[in-house]
Design a protein around this motif. Structure first.
Motif, PDB file in Angstrom:
ATOM      1  N   GLY A   1       0.777  -1.222   0.000  1.00  0.00           N
ATOM      2  CA  GLY A   1       0.000   0.000   0.000  1.00  0.00           C
ATOM      3  C   GLY A   1       0.812   1.276   0.000  1.00  0.00           C
ATOM      4  N   THR A   2       2.125   1.168  -0.072  1.00  0.00           N
ATOM      5  CA  THR A   2       2.985   2.348  -0.038  1.00  0.00           C
ATOM      6  C   THR A   2       3.230   2.936  -1.424  1.00  0.00           C
ATOM      7  OG1 THR A   2       5.035   1.079  -0.227  1.00  0.00           O
ATOM      8  CG2 THR A   2       4.153   1.427   1.987  1.00  0.00           C
ATOM      9  N   CYS A   3       2.898   2.191  -2.470  1.00  0.00           N
ATOM     10  CA  CYS A   3       3.183   2.582  -3.845  1.00  0.00           C
ATOM     11  C   CYS A   3       4.683   2.711  -4.097  1.00  0.00           C
ATOM     12  CB  CYS A   3       2.466   3.884  -4.219  1.00  0.00           C
ATOM     13  SG  CYS A   3       0.668   3.796  -4.136  1.00  0.00           S
ATOM     14  N   LYS A   4       5.470   1.986  -3.332  1.00  0.00           N
ATOM     15  CA  LYS A   4       6.919   2.007  -3.470  1.00  0.00           C
ATOM     16  C   LYS A   4       7.528   0.617  -3.540  1.00  0.00           C
ATOM     17  CE  LYS A   4       7.561   6.418  -1.056  1.00  0.00           C
ATOM     18  NZ  LYS A   4       8.260   7.103   0.056  1.00  0.00           N
ATOM     19  N   GLU A   5       6.724  -0.406  -3.350  1.00  0.00           N
ATOM     20  CA  GLU A   5       7.228  -1.775  -3.326  1.00  0.00           C
ATOM     21  C   GLU A   5       6.449  -2.622  -4.325  1.00  0.00           C
ATOM     22  OE1 GLU A   5      10.111  -0.978  -0.409  1.00  0.00           O
ATOM     23  OE2 GLU A   5       9.788  -2.799  -1.581  1.00  0.00           O
ATOM     24  N   PHE A   6       6.648  -2.343  -5.588  1.00  0.00           N
ATOM     25  CA  PHE A   6       5.942  -3.072  -6.645  1.00  0.00           C
ATOM     26  C   PHE A   6       6.650  -4.384  -6.919  1.00  0.00           C
ATOM     27  CE2 PHE A   6       4.723   1.338  -7.298  1.00  0.00           C
ATOM     28  CZ  PHE A   6       3.351   1.223  -7.477  1.00  0.00           C
ATOM     29  N   ARG A   7       5.988  -5.478  -6.646  1.00  0.00           N
ATOM     30  CA  ARG A   7       6.591  -6.794  -6.839  1.00  0.00           C
ATOM     31  C   ARG A   7       5.815  -7.666  -7.815  1.00  0.00           C
ATOM     32  NH1 ARG A   7       6.525 -10.696  -1.796  1.00  0.00           N
ATOM     33  NH2 ARG A   7       7.009 -12.107  -3.534  1.00  0.00           N
ATOM     34  N   TYR A   8       4.611  -7.259  -8.180  1.00  0.00           N
ATOM     35  CA  TYR A   8       3.811  -7.997  -9.144  1.00  0.00           C
ATOM     36  C   TYR A   8       3.743  -7.211 -10.436  1.00  0.00           C
ATOM     37  CZ  TYR A   8       2.333 -10.152  -4.763  1.00  0.00           C
ATOM     38  OH  TYR A   8       2.315 -10.762  -3.529  1.00  0.00           O
ATOM     39  N   TRP A   9       4.060  -7.874 -11.535  1.00  0.00           N
ATOM     40  CA  TRP A   9       4.149  -7.194 -12.822  1.00  0.00           C
ATOM     41  C   TRP A   9       3.439  -7.975 -13.911  1.00  0.00           C
ATOM     42  CZ3 TRP A   9       6.611  -2.471 -13.585  1.00  0.00           C
ATOM     43  CH2 TRP A   9       7.332  -1.988 -12.486  1.00  0.00           C
ATOM     44  N   GLY A  10       2.767  -7.237 -14.784  1.00  0.00           N
ATOM     45  CA  GLY A  10       2.194  -7.831 -15.968  1.00  0.00           C
ATOM     46  C   GLY A  10       3.237  -7.952 -17.061  1.00  0.00           C
ATOM     47  N   ARG A  11       2.844  -8.540 -18.163  1.00  0.00           N
ATOM     48  CA  ARG A  11       3.762  -8.754 -19.287  1.00  0.00           C
ATOM     49  C   ARG A  11       3.916  -7.528 -20.162  1.00  0.00           C
ATOM     50  NH1 ARG A  11       4.722 -14.247 -20.324  1.00  0.00           N
ATOM     51  NH2 ARG A  11       4.756 -15.293 -18.278  1.00  0.00           N
ATOM     52  N   GLY A  12       3.000  -6.579 -20.074  1.00  0.00           N
ATOM     53  CA  GLY A  12       3.097  -5.341 -20.819  1.00  0.00           C
ATOM     54  C   GLY A  12       2.206  -5.303 -22.046  1.00  0.00           C
ATOM     55  N   THR A  13       1.895  -4.098 -22.479  1.00  0.00           N
ATOM     56  CA  THR A  13       1.152  -3.876 -23.707  1.00  0.00           C
ATOM     57  C   THR A  13       1.786  -2.706 -24.444  1.00  0.00           C
ATOM     58  OG1 THR A  13      -1.065  -3.505 -24.646  1.00  0.00           O
ATOM     59  CG2 THR A  13      -0.554  -2.355 -22.594  1.00  0.00           C
ATOM     60  N   GLN A  14       1.976  -2.864 -25.738  1.00  0.00           N
ATOM     61  CA  GLN A  14       2.695  -1.877 -26.525  1.00  0.00           C
ATOM     62  C   GLN A  14       1.794  -0.723 -26.926  1.00  0.00           C
ATOM     63  OE1 GLN A  14       6.015  -1.791 -27.369  1.00  0.00           O
ATOM     64  NE2 GLN A  14       5.631   0.216 -28.313  1.00  0.00           N
ATOM     65  N   VAL A  15       2.310   0.490 -26.787  1.00  0.00           N
ATOM     66  CA  VAL A  15       1.638   1.699 -27.246  1.00  0.00           C
ATOM     67  C   VAL A  15       2.560   2.408 -28.224  1.00  0.00           C
ATOM     68  CG1 VAL A  15       0.787   3.992 -26.605  1.00  0.00           C
ATOM     69  CG2 VAL A  15       0.239   2.003 -25.175  1.00  0.00           C
ATOM     70  N   THR A  16       2.052   2.675 -29.415  1.00  0.00           N
ATOM     71  CA  THR A  16       2.825   3.357 -30.440  1.00  0.00           C
ATOM     72  C   THR A  16       2.049   4.570 -30.925  1.00  0.00           C
ATOM     73  OG1 THR A  16       3.815   1.263 -31.163  1.00  0.00           O
ATOM     74  CG2 THR A  16       3.980   3.138 -32.657  1.00  0.00           C
ATOM     75  N   VAL A  17       2.667   5.729 -30.814  1.00  0.00           N
ATOM     76  CA  VAL A  17       2.034   6.982 -31.216  1.00  0.00           C
ATOM     77  C   VAL A  17       2.797   7.539 -32.404  1.00  0.00           C
ATOM     78  CG1 VAL A  17       1.284   9.276 -30.518  1.00  0.00           C
ATOM     79  CG2 VAL A  17       1.339   7.408 -28.841  1.00  0.00           C
ATOM     80  N   SER A  18       2.079   7.805 -33.485  1.00  0.00           N
ATOM     81  CA  SER A  18       2.676   8.295 -34.711  1.00  0.00           C
ATOM     82  C   SER A  18       2.248   9.728 -34.972  1.00  0.00           C
ATOM     83  CB  SER A  18       2.262   7.420 -35.897  1.00  0.00           C
ATOM     84  OG  SER A  18       2.645   6.077 -35.698  1.00  0.00           O
ATOM     85  N   SER A  19       3.128  10.484 -35.612  1.00  0.00           N
ATOM     86  CA  SER A  19       2.812  11.852 -35.991  1.00  0.00           C
ATOM     87  C   SER A  19       2.188  11.919 -37.372  1.00  0.00           C
ATOM     88  CB  SER A  19       4.066  12.722 -35.935  1.00  0.00           C
ATOM     89  OG  SER A  19       5.036  12.247 -36.853  1.00  0.00           O
TER      90      SER A  19
END
Length: 119
Positions: free
Chosen positions: A101-119
């Protein structure tokens, strides 16, 4: 054990919007905090936003006024609403959990999702 799965990534034009979702297969017990992080290719991972179980949120300066983190009541889902996208927002976005609950001890992680922003 807690598992986190991100979704909603994809491609968008600069100035557009995307909404990312983070779903937890197992709930956190007691105090908890969920955060969104991102990592552009070849760059250091950056904390984007966090939200605790009471809805208190914090944002990186780079996304203030453009991104919003939120959570559904009685559901293990956290969203990251992204608007006014910039090319600099491109990267792999990760959902992470902190069961202290401190927002400083992140130990669980997802695999990620890609975000690509084009001009």
């Amino acid at each position: 054990q807690v598992q986190l799965v991100e979704s909603g990534g994809g491609s968008a034009q600069a100035g557009g919007s995307l909404r990312l979702s983070c779903a937890a297969s197992g709930p956190f017990y007691g105090s908890r905090c969920v955060g969104w992080f991102r990592q552009p290719p070849g760059k250091t991972r950056e904390r984007v936003a966090t939200i605790d179980r009471y809805g208190q949120s914090n944002y990186a300066d780079s996304v203030k006024g453009r991104f919003a983190i939120s959570q559904l009541n009685d559901e293990n889902i956290v969203y990251l609403q992204m608007s006014g996208l910039e090319t600099e927002d491109t990267g792999m976005y990760f959902c992470a959990g902190d069961d202290t609950g401190t927002c400083k001890e992140f130990r669980y992680w997802g695999r990620g999702t890609q975000v690509t922003v084009s001009s």
